[in-house]
Design a protein around this motif. Structure first.
Motif, PDB file in Angstrom:
ATOM      1  N   ALA A  92       5.982   1.729   0.786  1.00 47.06           N
ATOM      2  CA  ALA A  92       6.227   2.717   1.837  1.00 47.06           C
ATOM      3  C   ALA A  92       7.011   2.089   2.980  1.00 47.06           C
ATOM      4  O   ALA A  92       7.945   2.702   3.529  1.00 47.06           O
ATOM      5  CB  ALA A  92       4.900   3.279   2.346  1.00 47.06           C
ATOM      6  N   ALA A  93       6.667   0.858   3.339  1.00 50.23           N
ATOM      7  CA  ALA A  93       7.363   0.165   4.428  1.00 50.23           C
ATOM      8  C   ALA A  93       8.803  -0.166   4.071  1.00 50.23           C
ATOM      9  O   ALA A  93       9.641  -0.356   4.966  1.00 50.23           O
ATOM     10  CB  ALA A  93       6.601  -1.114   4.796  1.00 50.23           C
TER      11      ALA A  93
ATOM     12  N   ASN B 202      10.154   7.434  -0.062  1.00 51.07           N
ATOM     13  CA  ASN B 202       9.931   8.748   0.529  1.00 51.07           C
ATOM     14  C   ASN B 202       8.465   9.165   0.431  1.00 51.07           C
ATOM     15  O   ASN B 202       7.914   9.786   1.339  1.00 51.07           O
ATOM     16  CB  ASN B 202      10.808   9.785  -0.168  1.00 51.07           C
ATOM     17  N   TYR B 203       7.835   8.777  -0.699  1.00 49.28           N
ATOM     18  CA  TYR B 203       6.431   9.152  -0.938  1.00 49.28           C
ATOM     19  C   TYR B 203       5.860   8.193  -1.956  1.00 49.28           C
ATOM     20  O   TYR B 203       6.481   7.900  -2.985  1.00 49.28           O
ATOM     21  CB  TYR B 203       6.349  10.580  -1.465  1.00 49.28           C
ATOM     22  N   VAL B 204       4.653   7.677  -1.680  1.00 45.64           N
ATOM     23  CA  VAL B 204       3.961   6.791  -2.612  1.00 45.64           C
ATOM     24  C   VAL B 204       2.555   7.337  -2.839  1.00 45.64           C
ATOM     25  O   VAL B 204       1.789   7.496  -1.886  1.00 45.64           O
ATOM     26  CB  VAL B 204       3.872   5.341  -2.093  1.00 45.64           C
ATOM     27  N   LEU B 205       2.237   7.625  -4.092  1.00 47.96           N
ATOM     28  CA  LEU B 205       0.889   8.065  -4.453  1.00 47.96           C
ATOM     29  C   LEU B 205       0.180   6.922  -5.166  1.00 47.96           C
ATOM     30  O   LEU B 205       0.651   6.427  -6.199  1.00 47.96           O
ATOM     31  CB  LEU B 205       0.944   9.283  -5.380  1.00 47.96           C
TER      32      LEU B 205
ATOM     33  N   ARG C 251      -7.265   4.858   2.190  1.00 43.73           N
ATOM     34  CA  ARG C 251      -7.023   6.010   3.055  1.00 43.73           C
ATOM     35  C   ARG C 251      -7.138   5.661   4.534  1.00 43.73           C
ATOM     36  O   ARG C 251      -6.493   6.288   5.382  1.00 43.73           O
ATOM     37  CB  ARG C 251      -7.991   7.137   2.703  1.00 43.73           C
ATOM     38  N   LYS C 252      -7.928   4.660   4.852  1.00 41.82           N
ATOM     39  CA  LYS C 252      -8.100   4.262   6.253  1.00 41.82           C
ATOM     40  C   LYS C 252      -6.823   3.668   6.842  1.00 41.82           C
ATOM     41  O   LYS C 252      -6.643   3.653   8.060  1.00 41.82           O
ATOM     42  CB  LYS C 252      -9.255   3.272   6.378  1.00 41.82           C
ATOM     43  N   LEU C 253      -5.937   3.172   5.979  1.00 41.71           N
ATOM     44  CA  LEU C 253      -4.694   2.552   6.457  1.00 41.71           C
ATOM     45  C   LEU C 253      -3.453   3.361   6.075  1.00 41.71           C
ATOM     46  O   LEU C 253      -2.335   2.911   6.298  1.00 41.71           O
ATOM     47  CB  LEU C 253      -4.560   1.130   5.884  1.00 41.71           C
ATOM     48  N   GLN C 254      -3.635   4.539   5.507  1.00 40.73           N
ATOM     49  CA  GLN C 254      -2.471   5.265   5.016  1.00 40.73           C
ATOM     50  C   GLN C 254      -1.635   5.834   6.157  1.00 40.73           C
ATOM     51  O   GLN C 254      -2.128   6.114   7.252  1.00 40.73           O
ATOM     52  CB  GLN C 254      -2.896   6.372   4.062  1.00 40.73           C
ATOM     53  N   SER C 255      -0.359   5.997   5.854  1.00 44.89           N
ATOM     54  CA  SER C 255       0.601   6.559   6.803  1.00 44.89           C
ATOM     55  C   SER C 255       0.988   7.952   6.321  1.00 44.89           C
ATOM     56  O   SER C 255       0.374   8.506   5.411  1.00 44.89           O
ATOM     57  CB  SER C 255       1.838   5.660   6.878  1.00 44.89           C
ATOM     58  N   GLU C 256       2.035   8.503   6.905  1.00 48.62           N
ATOM     59  CA  GLU C 256       2.512   9.817   6.461  1.00 48.62           C
ATOM     60  C   GLU C 256       3.219   9.725   5.112  1.00 48.62           C
ATOM     61  O   GLU C 256       3.439  10.736   4.451  1.00 48.62           O
ATOM     62  CB  GLU C 256       3.467  10.398   7.505  1.00 48.62           C
ATOM     63  N   THR C 257       3.559   8.507   4.689  1.00 52.19           N
ATOM     64  CA  THR C 257       4.343   8.320   3.476  1.00 52.19           C
ATOM     65  C   THR C 257       3.493   8.041   2.250  1.00 52.19           C
ATOM     66  O   THR C 257       3.850   8.426   1.141  1.00 52.19           O
ATOM     67  CB  THR C 257       5.340   7.153   3.657  1.00 52.19           C
ATOM     68  N   ASP C 258       2.349   7.370   2.417  1.00 54.09           N
ATOM     69  CA  ASP C 258       1.511   7.027   1.274  1.00 54.09           C
ATOM     70  C   ASP C 258       0.237   7.868   1.255  1.00 54.09           C
ATOM     71  O   ASP C 258      -0.309   8.225   2.299  1.00 54.09           O
ATOM     72  CB  ASP C 258       1.181   5.527   1.250  1.00 54.09           C
ATOM     73  N   GLU C 259      -0.199   8.174   0.034  1.00 52.40           N
ATOM     74  CA  GLU C 259      -1.380   9.017  -0.179  1.00 52.40           C
ATOM     75  C   GLU C 259      -2.194   8.418  -1.323  1.00 52.40           C
ATOM     76  O   GLU C 259      -1.636   7.751  -2.207  1.00 52.40           O
ATOM     77  CB  GLU C 259      -0.945  10.444  -0.523  1.00 52.40           C
ATOM     78  N   TYR C 260      -3.509   8.681  -1.319  1.00 52.10           N
ATOM     79  CA  TYR C 260      -4.385   8.056  -2.313  1.00 52.10           C
ATOM     80  C   TYR C 260      -5.331   9.082  -2.921  1.00 52.10           C
ATOM     81  O   TYR C 260      -5.803   9.983  -2.242  1.00 52.10           O
ATOM     82  CB  TYR C 260      -5.167   6.904  -1.659  1.00 52.10           C
ATOM     83  N   ARG C 261      -5.593   8.885  -4.216  1.00 45.91           N
ATOM     84  CA  ARG C 261      -6.409   9.861  -4.938  1.00 45.91           C
ATOM     85  C   ARG C 261      -7.244   9.145  -5.992  1.00 45.91           C
ATOM     86  O   ARG C 261      -6.756   8.242  -6.686  1.00 45.91           O
ATOM     87  CB  ARG C 261      -5.493  10.893  -5.601  1.00 45.91           C
ATOM     88  N   VAL C 262      -8.510   9.539  -6.115  1.00 46.51           N
ATOM     89  CA  VAL C 262      -9.359   9.025  -7.183  1.00 46.51           C
ATOM     90  C   VAL C 262      -8.934   9.709  -8.480  1.00 46.51           C
ATOM     91  O   VAL C 262      -9.047  10.934  -8.616  1.00 46.51           O
ATOM     92  CB  VAL C 262     -10.850   9.296  -6.895  1.00 46.51           C
ATOM     93  N   ALA C 263      -8.421   8.932  -9.407  1.00 41.61           N
ATOM     94  CA  ALA C 263      -7.929   9.496 -10.671  1.00 41.61           C
ATOM     95  C   ALA C 263      -7.835   8.388 -11.710  1.00 41.61           C
ATOM     96  O   ALA C 263      -7.736   7.207 -11.379  1.00 41.61           O
ATOM     97  CB  ALA C 263      -6.559  10.157 -10.477  1.00 41.61           C
TER      98      ALA C 263
END
Length: 245
Positions: free
Chosen positions: A64-65, A69-72, A85-97
């Motif tokens: 992301a840095a 554009n987007y990191v999942l 999730r505690k350190l995520q920005s507007e660009t990165d997102e996290y999901r249990v999968a």
């Protein structure tokens, strides 16, 4: 092993892992793997990326840095995702999968996929490859860092009576399956597979192999990370650079 047992191993390990990733020296990643992985990923500016088995999100944040554009990031270990999730920005997102079954995702969503020391932890390599191939756009790339097959077979050093490391033990190479190790005080399981098994799975899934890297260290890296000296003798890791055709 059952998936729930594997998950519990990572839950047991998670707090020590998060602390090491954020406060430790983390030589194998910071000193050895990050640079060749980033070179393999190339220019990520504006790209949509998925990190399979993201852990606490360290490599997602790096991508992301660097302008993605987007990191999942996806991972089955809930404490890791909570930490990410505690350190995520507007660009990165996290999901249990589960990287072996991401059927909830649409086809051809991502430009780039990354597996940073994750495929050696999943029971079904082929399912992960098929799912990643499906969600990648045409000509999308899949960068896989893994334990080197000759090290995941046994991989320990044979030492002389005086304790000198003489050579790495290569045995049970064709005996594929789970191996139990100890890391950061916790037992965990990963899966040994031969080089031909990995490559055959990539090719039959529909990837082409653009490159294979066996990371080693330079003089500067050794100065900063002297504990990586053994990497001049035998590789611990391997990176596959794949492209969807």
């Amino acid at each position: 092993m059952k998936q729930k047992d594997l998950n519990q191993e990572w839950i047991n390990l998670s707090q020590a892992w998060i602390t090491e990733a954020r406060k430790g020296k983390n030589s194998n990643r910071n000193g050895l793997l990050d640079q060749p992985m980033l070179i393999a990923c190339g220019d990520v500016t504006g790209k949509k990326i998925i990190d399979c088995g993201c852990g606490e999100g360290r490599f997602c944040r790096i991508l992301a840095a660097r302008g993605a554009n987007y990191v999942l990031g996806i991972d089955l270990c809930e404490p890791m995702i909570e930490a990410a999730r505690k350190l995520q920005s507007e660009t990165d997102e996290y999901r249990v999968a589960d990287v072996q079954d991401i059927s909830f995702m649409e086809n051809e969503m991502f430009d780039l996929a990354v597996s940073y020391l994750n495929q050696c932890d999943v029971p079904n390599l082929h399912s992960n490859n098929r799912e990643v191939h499906r969600i990648l756009k045409k000509a999308g790339r899949f960068i896989v860092a893994n334990l080197h097959p000759m090290r995941s077979a046994v991989g320990a050093w044979h030492k002389s009576n005086s304790g000198k490391k003489e050579h790495v033990i290569l045995d049970r190479y064709f005996d594929e399956g789970d191996r139990t190790w100890k890391m950061m005080g916790s037992e965990f399981t990963n899966f040994h597979r031969t080089l031909s098994t990995y490559i055959s799975s990539f090719l039959t899934t529909g990837f082409t192999i653009e490159g294979i890297v066996e990371p080693t260290v330079s003089g500067k890296q050794l100065k900063d990370y002297p504990d990586l000296e053994d990497e001049l003798r035998v590789p611990t890791f391997i990176i596959y650079i794949l492209k969807k055709i």
